[in-house]
Design a protein around this motif. Sequence first.
Motif, PDB file in Angstrom:
ATOM      1  N   PHE A  23       0.962  -1.701  -0.046  1.00  0.00           N
ATOM      2  CA  PHE A  23       0.421  -0.251  -0.168  1.00  0.00           C
ATOM      3  C   PHE A  23       0.291   1.623   0.249  1.00  0.00           C
ATOM      4  O   PHE A  23       0.218   2.437  -0.426  1.00  0.00           O
ATOM      5  N   HIS A  24       1.646   1.080   0.689  1.00  0.00           N
ATOM      6  CA  HIS A  24       2.552   2.419   0.647  1.00  0.00           C
ATOM      7  C   HIS A  24       3.034   3.333  -0.679  1.00  0.00           C
ATOM      8  O   HIS A  24       3.633   3.334  -1.367  1.00  0.00           O
ATOM      9  N   ILE A  25       3.445   2.032  -1.587  1.00  0.00           N
ATOM     10  CA  ILE A  25       3.956   1.406  -2.861  1.00  0.00           C
ATOM     11  C   ILE A  25       2.689   2.463  -3.907  1.00  0.00           C
ATOM     12  O   ILE A  25       3.472   3.004  -4.439  1.00  0.00           O
ATOM     13  N   LEU A  26       1.666   1.815  -3.555  1.00  0.00           N
ATOM     14  CA  LEU A  26       0.485   2.721  -4.348  1.00  0.00           C
ATOM     15  C   LEU A  26       0.261   4.275  -3.515  1.00  0.00           C
ATOM     16  O   LEU A  26      -0.293   4.816  -4.750  1.00  0.00           O
ATOM     17  N   ASP A  27       0.419   4.560  -2.475  1.00  0.00           N
ATOM     18  CA  ASP A  27       0.347   5.535  -2.128  1.00  0.00           C
ATOM     19  C   ASP A  27       1.453   6.532  -3.096  1.00  0.00           C
ATOM     20  O   ASP A  27       0.983   7.660  -2.981  1.00  0.00           O
ATOM     21  N   SER A  28       2.240   5.974  -2.840  1.00  0.00           N
ATOM     22  CA  SER A  28       2.911   6.782  -3.568  1.00  0.00           C
ATOM     23  C   SER A  28       2.831   7.380  -5.323  1.00  0.00           C
ATOM     24  O   SER A  28       3.984   8.294  -5.956  1.00  0.00           O
TER      25      SER A  28
END
Length: 320
Positions: free
Chosen positions: A245-250
């Motif tokens: 989810f952190h990757i998607l948040d980027s």
Amino acid sequence: MCTAIKYKNNFYGRNLDLEYELPWTKVIIMPKNYLLKFKSNNENIDIKYSLIGMGMIANEYPLFYDAMNEKGLFMAGLYFNGYAKYFEKQNDKNNVTPFEFIPYILGSCSSVDEVKKILQNVNIVDIPFSKEIPLTPLHWIICDDKQCIVVESTSDGLQIYDNPYKTLTNNPRFNFHLENMNNYVNISPDSRTNLFDSNIKIISNGAGTIGLPGSLTSQDRFVRAAFTNSVSTSNNNEEDISQFFHILDSVAQTRGTVHAHENKNELTVYSDCYDFNNKTLYYKTYSNNRLTAISLNNSYDKNKLTSYDLELKQDIKWVK
């Protein structure tokens, strides 16, 4: 606009970005052996594998935006306006509409290798679901634990690309994104070496990412998501899910940063993550950052569609 990724070998998912929210969106489980009548040939198709995914139900028909089957095969449709082309029926082909494509592939195939074989005889046809629900121009990312491909139906016919970056955004065609990555060979998580002038000092960590594109265009989101995905690290299943989810948040869209049609604000309506090993879908919405999880291992009706409303109200843990 949207962004989809495969992380490590076991996690797939996407941001769904639109200028309007989708209150009718649900998590849908379609059981195997479910009889789904395809509009492209008016025949009932036996679904060999159960599916879990995001979508809507119209007249008892599941319209999936993205999904994973019980074998761990994942598929998502992303906006592809101006490039997608659908065709008339061809008698010597398996004719499939865009809204049937996800259940057709995930209901029939257990691996990307099987998908590649079945796609050799597929024709994406220009048949809308209804007058109220017209066709959406899409291209698709399809992944299992070993491979990742992109499928595009364009004026050149059905194109299948191996996807080494395990990333997909939107326009233009996927071969552009592959070529465009050659412009970013110097991007690195490591500190940059000063090769220009000894008087210039590197004053901050992250100098290796100078030149990493930061706009919310599909071209820039592809590069940024591919880079972040390729260098991300995590150590166990819970960390992997959080990292996903952190990757998607980027590359997520914040309300107000992109004005789309009729000056409406585009935003990331939801982000989801499919866990290959546990056959579980995790998701969060724009209005609720807490993760919700639903598994194909749960008990559900084996004879009909099962659906779950999205958790849209912000869930806060209060410490007293």
